[in-house]
Enzyme design. Structure first.
Site, short mmCIF file in Angstrom:
data_model
loop_
_atom_site.label_atom_id
_atom_site.label_comp_id
_atom_site.label_asym_id
_atom_site.label_seq_id
_atom_site.Cartn_x
_atom_site.Cartn_y
_atom_site.Cartn_z
N PHE A 11 -7.12 10.28 2.78
CA PHE A 11 -6.83 10.67 4.21
C PHE A 11 -7.76 9.77 5.19
O PHE A 11 -7.67 8.88 5.99
CB PHE A 11 -6.66 11.98 4.65
CG PHE A 11 -6.96 12.64 6.13
CD1 PHE A 11 -6.30 11.99 7.19
CD2 PHE A 11 -7.92 13.42 6.26
CE1 PHE A 11 -6.67 12.60 8.45
CE2 PHE A 11 -8.23 13.91 7.54
CZ PHE A 11 -7.46 13.40 8.57
N ASP A 31 -8.72 3.15 -5.59
CA ASP A 31 -8.37 4.57 -5.44
C ASP A 31 -7.24 4.78 -6.67
O ASP A 31 -6.55 3.73 -7.04
CB ASP A 31 -7.55 4.76 -4.17
CG ASP A 31 -7.42 6.29 -3.96
OD1 ASP A 31 -7.78 6.54 -2.68
OD2 ASP A 31 -6.74 6.92 -4.37
N ASN A 32 -7.68 5.94 -7.32
CA ASN A 32 -6.66 6.23 -8.42
C ASN A 32 -5.64 7.02 -7.99
O ASN A 32 -4.46 7.46 -8.98
CB ASN A 32 -7.45 6.88 -9.61
CG ASN A 32 -7.64 8.31 -9.15
OD1 ASN A 32 -7.55 8.70 -8.12
ND2 ASN A 32 -8.29 9.01 -10.07
N LEU A 76 -16.17 7.74 -1.11
CA LEU A 76 -15.24 8.82 -0.53
C LEU A 76 -14.32 9.60 -1.81
O LEU A 76 -13.82 10.70 -1.45
CB LEU A 76 -14.24 8.31 0.44
CG LEU A 76 -14.74 7.80 1.72
CD1 LEU A 76 -13.65 7.51 2.53
CD2 LEU A 76 -15.75 8.83 2.41
N THR A 95 -14.97 15.13 -11.59
CA THR A 95 -14.78 14.04 -10.71
C THR A 95 -15.73 14.01 -9.62
O THR A 95 -16.21 12.85 -9.55
CB THR A 95 -13.31 14.27 -9.84
OG1 THR A 95 -12.35 14.80 -10.82
CG2 THR A 95 -12.97 13.17 -9.02
N ALA A 117 -19.94 10.72 1.05
CA ALA A 117 -19.25 11.85 1.68
C ALA A 117 -19.75 12.85 0.90
O ALA A 117 -19.17 13.32 -0.08
CB ALA A 117 -17.95 11.54 1.80
N TYR A 149 -17.17 23.32 -5.66
CA TYR A 149 -17.20 22.24 -4.90
C TYR A 149 -18.43 22.18 -4.23
O TYR A 149 -18.93 21.08 -4.16
CB TYR A 149 -16.12 22.50 -4.05
CG TYR A 149 -15.85 21.42 -3.18
CD1 TYR A 149 -15.58 20.19 -3.37
CD2 TYR A 149 -15.57 21.76 -1.61
CE1 TYR A 149 -15.37 18.80 -2.58
CE2 TYR A 149 -15.70 20.45 -0.63
CZ TYR A 149 -15.36 19.32 -1.22
OH TYR A 149 -15.07 18.27 -0.24
N LYS A 153 -21.07 18.73 -4.96
CA LYS A 153 -21.62 17.87 -3.81
C LYS A 153 -22.81 17.86 -3.29
O LYS A 153 -23.43 16.92 -3.02
CB LYS A 153 -20.96 18.28 -2.45
CG LYS A 153 -19.33 17.81 -2.55
CD LYS A 153 -19.01 16.20 -2.47
CE LYS A 153 -17.74 15.64 -2.32
NZ LYS A 153 -17.66 14.43 -2.16
#
Ligand code: UDP
Length: 320
Positions: A11, A31-32, A76, A95, A117, A149, A153
């Site tokens: 997005f 991008d996967n 991203l 990931t 990001a 999460y 990050k």
């Protein structure tokens, strides 16, 4: 400038690709398609300065080659969305930590500028709003997967800043606050696409908890403009920036506004958090950005406010 966007079919990534192409840059997307989609970049595929590769950032030989070809890397690619994070915590941590690790390692070889990001989720349960970049980050216990999460990050942020401090790799970190707009899917839990889809389908609009929690939503176009401005600003290197919009709305009021703007007859229903996510789920009551840092450095100010954002998202879903 040649820019590699990991997660460029997502997005935010697809909007960033558009903005960079518009100003004359050459864009390479990796991008996967795990949460991204070809639909997001369909309209860009024929552009002469747009290139895409469907693969993972963990394909290191490929990643290294793509980084070599670029002047700047915007990272991203990540597992996002509270629903996905709660349902797939192993995938989320692996990931988000490993992906950033390999991107930084390979970018470091040629000292390519990397914009990473991060997320406003790192402020966690802090009640010290608005959140400034130097504020304390307040997370819940490790038994509650939501915090994995924020934590993953935070590791990304620590690692990026460590590369800058120790190895002089130029990095910029951005913490995105609830970014919304056309092409965002409700599949991973995000509230606005979910409510709009429910309202248009005449299904119940599902407000989680008691709906008094609030969020500040930022239009994706404002977010990508801010990213581009930071990439162009040498003084941004080695720093962390909030990207957001100060306007705040409760989730109850958001549901009512979407119902009104769509002319929907849907009921607004309250769904307890343990039913919506998992038992013991912790939400944050408010999340408001302090945007003075990015405003004073690059003159950033959000230009699209909530009603206009909702109108554009509703229009997007109507066209689908
Ligand atoms: N939410 C909701 N109904 C939904 C999806 C989300 O009430 O169908 C709530 C969610 O519990 C949170 C807020 O809306 O309080 C924003 O959720 P989102 O997942 O979009 O982003 P978050 O701020 O939690 O990362």
């Amino acid at each position: 400038m040649r820019v590699l966007i990991t997660g460029g079919a997502g997005f935010v990534g697809s909007h960033l690709a558009e903005a960079l192409l518009e100003r004359g840059d050459e864009v390479f997307v990796l991008d996967n398609l795990s949460t991204g989609s070809m639909d997001n970049i369909q309209h860009l595929k024929s552009h002469p300065r747009f290139h895409y590769t469907i693969d993972s950032v963990t394909n290191e030989p490929l990643l290294a080659e793509m980084i070599d070809r670029a002047d700047t890397v915007v990272h991203l690619a990540a597992a996002v969305g509270v629903k996905l994070i709660v349902e797939a915590p192993v995938h989320t941590i692996e990931t988000n930590v490993h992906g950033t690790e390999v991107v930084l390692r390979h970018a470091n070889k040629k000292k390519k500028l990397v914009l990473i990001a991060s997320t406003s989720e790192v402020y966690g349960k802090s009640t010290d709003v608005p959140f400034g970049e130097d504020a304390d980050l307040v997370l819940g216990p490790t038994t509650k997967h939501r915090w994995a999460y924020a934590c993953s990050k935070m590791i990304d942020e620590f690692l990026a800043l460590a590369y800058w401090k120790e190895r002089k790799l130029p990095v910029i970190i951005v913490r995105l606050f609830n970014t919304v707009g056309p092409r965002q899917t409700g599949q991973y839990g995000m509230v606005i696409p979910n409510f709009v889809r429910q309202a248009l389908a005449g299904q119940p609009i599902t407000v989680f908890g008691d709906g008094t929690q609030s969020r500040s939503f930022t239009y994706v176009g404002d977010v990508v403009r801010a990213m581009v401005a930071l990439i162009d600003e040498p003084r941004a290197v080695g720093q962390v920036f909030n990207i957001g919009n100060r306007g705040e709305i409760s989730i109850n009021a958001l549901a009512a506004r979407i119902k009104e703007l769509t002319g929907s007859s849907s009921d607004i229903v309250l769904v307890p958090y343990d039913q919506a996510y998992e038992s013991g789920f912790e939400d944050m009551p408010r999340r408001v950005p302090d945007i003075s840092k990015i405003s004073s450095l690059v003159g950033y100010a959000p230009t699209v406010q909530l009603d206009e954002i909702l109108t554009r998202v509703i229009e997007f879903f109507r066209q689908q």
